[in-house]
Design a protein around this motif. Structure first.
Motif, short mmCIF file in Angstrom:
data_model
loop_
_atom_site.label_atom_id
_atom_site.label_comp_id
_atom_site.label_asym_id
_atom_site.label_seq_id
_atom_site.Cartn_x
_atom_site.Cartn_y
_atom_site.Cartn_z
N TRP A 42 19.73 43.90 29.62
CA TRP A 42 20.13 42.17 30.16
C TRP A 42 19.06 41.67 30.04
O TRP A 42 17.60 41.74 30.81
CB TRP A 42 20.90 41.92 30.39
N VAL A 43 18.73 40.79 29.32
CA VAL A 43 17.63 39.73 29.08
C VAL A 43 18.00 37.94 28.79
O VAL A 43 18.82 38.20 28.26
CB VAL A 43 17.23 40.38 27.57
N ALA A 44 16.83 37.88 29.73
CA ALA A 44 17.29 36.25 29.54
C ALA A 44 16.22 35.43 28.80
O ALA A 44 15.09 35.96 29.08
CB ALA A 44 16.45 35.40 31.00
N ILE A 45 16.43 34.78 27.72
CA ILE A 45 16.34 33.67 26.73
C ILE A 45 15.88 33.18 26.79
O ILE A 45 17.47 32.13 27.41
CB ILE A 45 16.80 34.59 24.90
N THR A 46 15.48 32.36 27.54
CA THR A 46 15.37 30.89 27.42
C THR A 46 14.81 30.24 25.39
O THR A 46 13.45 31.09 25.18
CB THR A 46 13.36 30.09 28.09
N HIS A 47 15.31 29.38 25.44
CA HIS A 47 15.11 28.83 23.89
C HIS A 47 15.27 26.99 24.21
O HIS A 47 15.77 26.59 25.24
CB HIS A 47 16.10 29.18 23.17
N TYR A 48 15.49 26.60 23.04
CA TYR A 48 15.79 25.44 22.97
C TYR A 48 16.02 25.32 21.09
O TYR A 48 16.19 25.92 20.20
CB TYR A 48 14.46 24.05 22.89
N GLY A 49 17.21 24.00 21.34
CA GLY A 49 17.25 23.65 19.82
C GLY A 49 19.94 24.41 19.97
O GLY A 49 19.65 24.73 20.97
N TRP A 50 20.25 24.28 18.89
CA TRP A 50 20.87 24.96 18.90
C TRP A 50 21.78 25.54 17.88
O TRP A 50 20.66 26.12 16.25
CB TRP A 50 22.39 23.37 18.58
N ARG A 51 22.60 26.43 17.68
CA ARG A 51 22.76 27.23 16.12
C ARG A 51 24.25 26.43 15.86
O ARG A 51 25.36 25.92 16.46
CB ARG A 51 23.84 28.72 17.17
N ASN A 52 23.62 26.46 14.49
CA ASN A 52 25.31 25.75 13.87
C ASN A 52 25.70 26.78 12.21
O ASN A 52 24.37 27.33 11.99
CB ASN A 52 24.51 24.16 13.35
N GLN A 53 26.68 27.51 12.23
CA GLN A 53 26.52 28.49 11.31
C GLN A 53 26.61 27.80 9.99
O GLN A 53 26.23 28.13 8.72
CB GLN A 53 27.63 29.06 11.27
N LEU A 54 27.61 26.94 9.90
CA LEU A 54 27.65 25.63 8.86
C LEU A 54 26.12 25.19 7.59
O LEU A 54 26.41 25.26 6.77
CB LEU A 54 28.70 24.68 9.02
N PHE A 55 24.91 24.51 8.67
CA PHE A 55 24.15 24.36 8.57
C PHE A 55 23.37 25.28 8.57
O PHE A 55 21.99 24.93 8.22
CB PHE A 55 23.93 23.00 8.99
N THR A 56 22.79 26.57 9.28
CA THR A 56 22.71 27.39 9.23
C THR A 56 21.01 27.24 9.92
O THR A 56 19.44 26.66 9.77
CB THR A 56 21.55 27.79 7.49
N ILE A 57 21.84 27.10 11.23
CA ILE A 57 20.62 26.51 12.13
C ILE A 57 20.69 27.37 13.36
O ILE A 57 21.31 27.65 13.91
CB ILE A 57 21.03 24.89 12.96
N PHE A 58 19.58 28.07 14.27
CA PHE A 58 19.40 28.35 14.73
C PHE A 58 18.83 28.66 16.29
O PHE A 58 17.71 27.79 15.90
CB PHE A 58 18.62 29.86 14.50
#
Length: 217
Positions: free
Chosen positions: A117-133
């Motif tokens: 199990w891993v803690a991933i620190t990130h920013y931003g959004w995931r949106n499949q429609l607009f291919t955003i990660f």
């Protein structure tokens, strides 16, 4: 007008909260199942991707290789993160170690039978429609899926912003009380004096007209 006012301030608040939610760091507890690098031809979604990695050709920005980290969340749903440098741009994470993050993520790859199990620190959004990660900033192994990470940075940042806003509001109220309100009182007094002078002149003119026409007798 009241509805227009509340709509305006509600829209401003929504924009500010959305900007903060996208920009501030978040922590996910996941299991990494793979990493890869994929060629991306960016279009309208280029706003949600970072600049090319530090040291690469920054003029070729709409078609480039992007590193990805595939993961499975605690509830079994998949989650995909991009892994890009932010450099000296926005948001100010000053991330220049995307290759190191990719190596660490690859090393932490595990299976369902023997999970890491891993803690991933990130920013931003995931949106499949607009291919955003969301962009992974760092990865580190944790004891298990039930680990809870308190967002200390977000807490301190929001507290600081709230303190600054309160101080600005206090300064504005003092400025209004000491400068604007006295100036408005002076303007109102001047207008009252002008009105009084006009009334006196009008009464004087009426008296003179009455004497000239004999109506005052």
């Amino acid at each position: 007008m009241r509805y227009v006012k509340w709509t305006f301030w509600g829209t401003i608040l929504l924009i500010v909260l959305s900007f903060a939610h996208y920009t501030l760091p978040q922590h996910d507890i996941v299991r990494i199942v793979g990493t890869n690098t994929q060629r991306m031809d960016l279009g309208e979604n280029s706003w949600f991707f970072a600049a090319p990695d530090v040291g690469t050709d920054g003029t070729i920005s709409n078609s480039r290789d992007v590193k990805f980290i595939q993961a499975i969340q605690q509830d079994g749903d998949p989650m995909v993160y991009r892994n890009e440098d932010t450099g000296w741009g926005w948001p100010p994470y000053f991330k220049v170690n995307s290759f190191d993050v990719q190596a660490a993520a690859t090393d932490l790859t595990s299976t369902e039978a023997s999970p890491k199990w891993v803690a991933i620190t990130h920013y931003g959004w995931r949106n499949q429609l607009f291919t955003i990660f969301p962009n992974a900033v760092s990865v580190r192994q944790v004891a298990g899926p039930d680990v809870s990470i308190w967002p200390w940075f977000n807490t301190l940042f929001i507290a600081l912003v709230a303190f600054l806003l309160l101080m600005l509001r206090r300064m504005w109220l003092q400025f209004r009380e000491r400068t604007i309100e006295p100036a408005m009182d002076d303007v109102n007094n001047a207008l009252d004096a002008v009105d009084a002078s006009a009334d006196a002149a009008r009464d004087k003119a009426r008296g003179l007209w009455s004497r000239l026409t004999g109506r005052g007798k």
